[in-house]
Design an enzyme around this catalytic site. Sequence first.
Site, PDB file in Angstrom:
ATOM      1  N   SER A 183       0.700  -1.072  -0.105  1.00 46.37           N
ATOM      2  CA  SER A 183      -0.153  -0.057  -0.015  1.00 46.37           C
ATOM      3  C   SER A 183       0.813   1.238  -0.179  1.00 46.37           C
ATOM      4  O   SER A 183       0.233   2.261  -0.523  1.00 46.37           O
ATOM      5  CB  SER A 183      -0.887  -0.186   1.083  1.00 46.37           C
ATOM      6  OG  SER A 183      -0.131   0.053   2.318  1.00 46.37           O
ATOM      7  N   HIS A 211      -6.363  -4.071  -0.260  1.00 50.07           N
ATOM      8  CA  HIS A 211      -6.211  -2.703  -1.156  1.00 50.07           C
ATOM      9  C   HIS A 211      -6.639  -3.410  -2.673  1.00 50.07           C
ATOM     10  O   HIS A 211      -6.045  -3.046  -3.526  1.00 50.07           O
ATOM     11  CB  HIS A 211      -4.798  -2.338  -1.014  1.00 50.07           C
ATOM     12  CG  HIS A 211      -4.684  -1.287  -0.300  1.00 50.07           C
ATOM     13  ND1 HIS A 211      -5.307  -0.079   0.116  1.00 50.07           N
ATOM     14  CD2 HIS A 211      -4.120  -1.456   1.138  1.00 50.07           C
ATOM     15  CE1 HIS A 211      -4.848   0.388   1.317  1.00 50.07           C
ATOM     16  NE2 HIS A 211      -4.162  -0.317   1.834  1.00 50.07           N
ATOM     17  N   LYS A 240     -12.661  -0.955   3.415  1.00 45.65           N
ATOM     18  CA  LYS A 240     -11.976  -0.130   2.398  1.00 45.65           C
ATOM     19  C   LYS A 240     -13.067   0.030   1.020  1.00 45.65           C
ATOM     20  O   LYS A 240     -14.031   0.538   1.115  1.00 45.65           O
ATOM     21  CB  LYS A 240     -10.631  -0.799   1.672  1.00 45.65           C
ATOM     22  CG  LYS A 240      -9.713  -0.525   2.996  1.00 45.65           C
ATOM     23  CD  LYS A 240      -8.294  -0.741   2.747  1.00 45.65           C
ATOM     24  CE  LYS A 240      -7.348  -0.452   3.821  1.00 45.65           C
ATOM     25  NZ  LYS A 240      -6.623  -1.548   4.569  1.00 45.65           N
TER      26      LYS A 240
END
Length: 393
Positions: A183, A211, A240
């Site tokens: 990330s 992610h 997320k």
Amino acid sequence: MKILDDISAELEDIKAQSLWKAERPILSPQSSHIEVAPGREVLNFCANNYLGLADNPELIAAAKEALDSHGLGMASVRFICGTTDLHRMLERRIADYLETEDSILYAACFDANGGVFEPLFGDKDAIVSDSLNHASIIDGIRLSKASRFRYANGDMDDLERQLDDARRTGARRIIVVTDGVFSMDGYFAKLREIRALADRFEALLMIDDCHATGFIGPKGRGTAARAGIKADIVTSTLGKALGGSAGGFIAAAKPIVDLMRQRSRPYLFSNALPPPIVGAALKAIDLAEQGDDLRERLFANMKRFRSGMARAGFKLLPGEHPIIPVMLGEAKLAQDMAAKLFEQGIYVTGFFYPVVPQGKARIRTQMSAAHATQDVDAAIAAFTHVGREMGVI
Ligand SMILES: *Cc1c(COP(=O)(O)O)cnc(C)c1O
């Protein structure tokens, strides 16, 4: 109070090293445009809100519906009296979406990573981990009795050496663990090569796809789908792209998931996810699975920002992920530039040592499907203005 004095000194030390992390209260829902003081709006380029679902009306309606039908919370861990029909529906839905046999929910992916290793890997086993893996993976590995092997980030020769060493110790079970996306850089793990090495050494493969889930690969099924391989264990988050609220999960073959339900400590000894979050997550997966248009917008924004910033003369890390690091070098420059951009109405964050290597300070920008083309252009214009003023470009 000697102890409090010591702690205060430690805090002063953190400030003196410019490592203090301040928190900025937001007065509006999380989105591409956020209110940071009464009447003051900025454009947000640092949320993990990849699909723009954090303030999605359908998700909020689904959360309210579950709130009305199942109440606020369970006041129980899952195995005593904390499992609703919604929890099981979500676990099935995640498994179907990610094409695994089953899945199991946790309060956060931090807990999923904290609880996944200890039940599966004991003192006869070995865990081989990328050096840049997420903090929660590092902590989870520490909690198991397995021997630990670490390979340099993305270095396949080193991974091969570590696997060879692990095999030589006579390990019973071996697992290779990697973030699907790193990330700080927005780099993808080399999953085809990692899978091939894992197979050669008869090791399992675990991917942390926080992610990626929801927006990377076909239908947003993640980095393994993007690479055309299968992982044995996937951990990921609902916090997320999938709505940004809370919760994590492990998706894997049924025996692995079943063992987690029996033995994984953060699952066994922590409250069940609240029904409104579960209801919203069910809707979020629907929207992600059907979200080709959202992904198209997200990646169009990514391309537009990358090419505009490169044209302006900024040094970016190359890549194909909506994490786009603008490389600046020194910590102070990254911090000062982020502050100046905020004055210009662009909210971004500087990252510097020890989160990234010394001299590799950066502003990490993150694109979202919620950004309009004008938002991206406004960010490029503000970066260009501030960059020139500060002599960066
Ligand atoms: C965000 C993140 C986590 C933690 O997820 P939570 O659900 O917020 O606890 C774990 N691993 C990686 C790679 C992450 O980016």
